[in-house]
Write a protein that holds these residues in place. Structure first.
Motif, short mmCIF file in Angstrom:
data_model
loop_
_atom_site.label_atom_id
_atom_site.label_comp_id
_atom_site.label_asym_id
_atom_site.label_seq_id
_atom_site.Cartn_x
_atom_site.Cartn_y
_atom_site.Cartn_z
N LEU A 141 0.84 -1.18 0.00
CA LEU A 141 0.00 0.00 0.00
C LEU A 141 0.88 1.24 0.00
N VAL A 142 0.62 2.16 -0.94
CA VAL A 142 1.29 3.46 -0.93
C VAL A 142 0.40 4.40 -0.14
N LEU A 143 0.90 4.86 1.00
CA LEU A 143 0.10 5.69 1.89
C LEU A 143 0.03 7.13 1.38
N PRO A 144 -0.94 7.90 1.86
CA PRO A 144 -1.10 9.27 1.38
C PRO A 144 0.13 10.17 1.59
N GLY A 168 -10.13 2.22 -1.64
CA GLY A 168 -9.12 3.21 -2.04
C GLY A 168 -9.03 4.35 -1.06
N ALA A 169 -9.45 4.14 0.19
CA ALA A 169 -9.51 5.21 1.19
C ALA A 169 -8.36 5.17 2.19
N LEU A 170 -7.60 4.09 2.21
CA LEU A 170 -6.50 3.95 3.16
C LEU A 170 -5.15 4.22 2.52
N GLY A 171 -5.05 3.99 1.25
CA GLY A 171 -3.83 4.15 0.48
C GLY A 171 -4.10 3.64 -0.92
N VAL A 172 -3.10 3.74 -1.77
CA VAL A 172 -3.23 3.25 -3.14
C VAL A 172 -2.58 1.87 -3.20
N LEU A 173 -3.35 0.86 -3.58
CA LEU A 173 -2.77 -0.47 -3.74
C LEU A 173 -1.72 -0.43 -4.84
N SER A 174 -0.54 -0.95 -4.53
CA SER A 174 0.51 -1.06 -5.53
C SER A 174 0.59 -2.49 -6.06
N THR A 175 0.66 -3.45 -5.15
CA THR A 175 0.60 -4.87 -5.54
C THR A 175 -0.33 -5.61 -4.58
N LEU A 413 -8.86 3.81 11.41
CA LEU A 413 -7.64 3.54 10.65
C LEU A 413 -7.51 4.55 9.52
N ARG A 414 -8.60 4.89 8.87
CA ARG A 414 -8.57 5.90 7.80
C ARG A 414 -8.10 7.24 8.35
N GLU A 415 -8.60 7.63 9.52
CA GLU A 415 -8.17 8.90 10.12
C GLU A 415 -6.67 8.89 10.42
N ARG A 416 -6.15 7.73 10.80
CA ARG A 416 -4.72 7.64 11.10
C ARG A 416 -3.87 7.67 9.85
N LEU A 417 -4.28 6.97 8.81
CA LEU A 417 -3.45 6.87 7.61
C LEU A 417 -3.64 8.05 6.66
N ASP A 418 -4.82 8.66 6.66
CA ASP A 418 -5.09 9.76 5.73
C ASP A 418 -5.83 10.89 6.45
N ALA A 420 -5.60 14.04 6.34
CA ALA A 420 -5.93 15.22 5.53
C ALA A 420 -6.92 14.93 4.42
N GLY A 421 -7.34 13.68 4.28
CA GLY A 421 -8.31 13.35 3.24
C GLY A 421 -7.76 13.43 1.84
N VAL A 422 -6.47 13.14 1.66
CA VAL A 422 -5.87 13.20 0.33
C VAL A 422 -6.56 12.24 -0.63
N LEU A 423 -6.98 11.07 -0.12
CA LEU A 423 -7.58 10.05 -0.98
C LEU A 423 -9.11 10.04 -0.92
N SER A 424 -9.69 11.13 -0.48
CA SER A 424 -11.14 11.15 -0.34
C SER A 424 -11.80 11.83 -1.53
N ASN A 425 -13.12 11.74 -1.56
CA ASN A 425 -13.96 12.52 -2.47
C ASN A 425 -15.31 12.70 -1.78
N ALA A 426 -16.24 13.36 -2.42
CA ALA A 426 -17.51 13.64 -1.77
C ALA A 426 -18.25 12.36 -1.40
N HIS A 427 -18.14 11.34 -2.25
CA HIS A 427 -18.84 10.08 -1.98
C HIS A 427 -18.27 9.40 -0.74
N LEU A 428 -16.95 9.32 -0.63
CA LEU A 428 -16.36 8.70 0.56
C LEU A 428 -16.66 9.50 1.80
#
Length: 437
Positions: A141-144, A168-175, A413-418, A420-428
């Protein structure tokens, strides 16, 4: 180099314009995108093939497309398969078949990327089998903040548990690393049945063999049943090319497209056309490689809502849905799909902690679902139904928290890893709660 672009999903009901679209190759390139976004206060959404009907993947600022990060990394002698996140499922299953391996279970669409399918809780059917996420054994996982986290049951176990269906709310899956099984075939038996009989014997029918599903045609009591039994590859006896072309392209797609178009033009034709469509798909039996049998081609585009309900509640849900259709003035040209899955331990899996039945309703892509979807959502909600994360629903975080026992664990966990909401959008922000920007 990034460029400004527009985006639209497969069904055409989600779109965005004025985007910065990037196509990174490699984990470090993904990390660089996230670091730049965090530094400039922009939001990033990774996207796969756009097969979600919900806005889970809808970008607002930066769209991260992993089509250049889509290679098969490794297949070990014991079937551990590591693949970059952007590889589509149909390519992965073909690569595995060449090497004598297969995925244990699949959904009926294979155009999604592995990351998109895993992240939204994609599943197939089978009373003893879980969704795609249950086949994961490790992930990267590539973190924010741009750091790289390798996770498994023995390393960062709490992140691994949640990120298997991570939206896709915790990080970007790489593998991702999945446990494959030796390649096998499925003996497919398809035929007609009546809805009252399937409702009455639901538990027995859905457990009659390894992978069972059925399609009910609204405005009728007719169903198409599909029962797939796992057998050795040596038993393969596939359909002839001509029969497969006729059944799957001419009838299932071509003729059905005509039925949908006629129904849109003249809505009162939908009930009689539904009876014609239900009769057109006749009985057949064949045996082929599992990944070819699991998957059906979907060339007629639609919008979909799917709810996961406790398996024991499914007969009542179907009974109520049928009664609602019968007393309404809706014209429903698409069949209702019914599948099952085993309970699992993934926090945001729709099958978390309970044996599950899935009921999916559809309308043509250019149609508004209106009261049909709203009524079905209420019926499913009354028994604690959980919406598929990639399909249409109206629920928010407050309601979803009551449907998932480990919801707060995921959002913390989402609050800890992201934070600032870098990986968020209105739906999330709606389905998980907003983050501080």
């Amino acid at each position: 180099m990034p460029g400004a672009d527009t985006w639209r999903n497969w069904a055409g009901n989600q779109s965005a314009t004025g985007l910065t679209v990037v196509h990174p190759a490699g984990a470090e390139s993904i990390a660089a995108v996230l670091r730049r976004a965090a530094a400039t206060g922009r939001r990033v959404r990774p996207i796969g093939s756009g097969h979600s009907f919900s806005a889970v993947g809808r970008p607002e600022d930066v769209q991260l497309v992993l089509d250049r990060h889509a290679a098969l990394v490794d297949v070990t002698v014991d079937g551990l398969v590591t693949v970059q996140a952007g590889m589509p499922l149909h390519r992965l299953t073909t690569e595995l078949a060449r090497r004598g391996w297969a995925l244990e279970n699949l959904g009926d669409v294979d155009r999604q990327t592995i990351a998109g399918a895993v992240s939204t809780g994609t599943h197939g059917t089978g009373a003893r089998f879980g969704g795609l996420a249950t086949q994961l054994r490790a992930l990267e996982l590539v973190l924010p903040d741009g750091s790289l986290l390798r996770c498994s049951a023995g390393e960062h176990a709490e992140v691994f548990a949640a990120a298997r269906v991570g939206l896709g709310a915790l990080g970007v899956l790489s593998t991702v690393t999945l446990q494959a099984v030796p390649a096998f075939a499925l003996r497919a038996e398809e035929g007609a049945a009546r809805l009252p009989e399937l409702i009455e014997g639901f538990a027995e029918h859905m457990q009659a063999t390894d992978h069972v599903e059925f399609y009910w045609f609204p405005h009728t009591d007719r169903c198409l049943t599909k029962a797939n039994t796992r057998v050795p590859l040596a038993e393969c006896a596939p359909l002839s090319r001509g029969r497969a072309l006729w059944d799957d392209e001419v009838v299932a797609n071509g003729a059905f497209a005509g039925v949908v178009a006629a129904g849109r033009a003249v809505p009162p034709l939908v009930p009689p056309l539904a009876r014609v469509a239900a009769r057109a798909l006749g009985a057949r039996s064949y045996t082929d490689h599992a990944h070819r049998v699991f998957v059906s081609r979907r060339r007629v585009r639609f919008r979909e809502m799917e709810y996961a309900v406790p398996r024991a509640a499914a007969p009542d849900v179907l009974q109520e849905l049928r009664a609602a259709v019968d007393r309404s003035d809706w014209r429903v040209p698409f069949p209702v799909e019914v599948r099952v899955a085993a309970a699992d331990d993934v926090p945001l899996s729709t099958a978390a902690g309970r044996d599950t039945a899935y009921v999916a309703v559809h309308v043509p892509a250019r149609s508004e679902p209106g009261g049909y979807f709203a009524t079905f959502e209420a019926i499913a909600g009354a028994v604690g139904g959980r919406p598929h994360w990639g399909k249409l629903h109206s629920l928010d975080a407050a309601t979803l928290a009551g449907r998932y026992p480990r919801f707060a664990e995921f959002t913390a966990l989402r609050e800890r890893l992201d934070p600032a909401g870098v990986l968020s959008n209105a739906h999330l922000d709606r389905v998980l709660g907003s983050t501080v920007r």
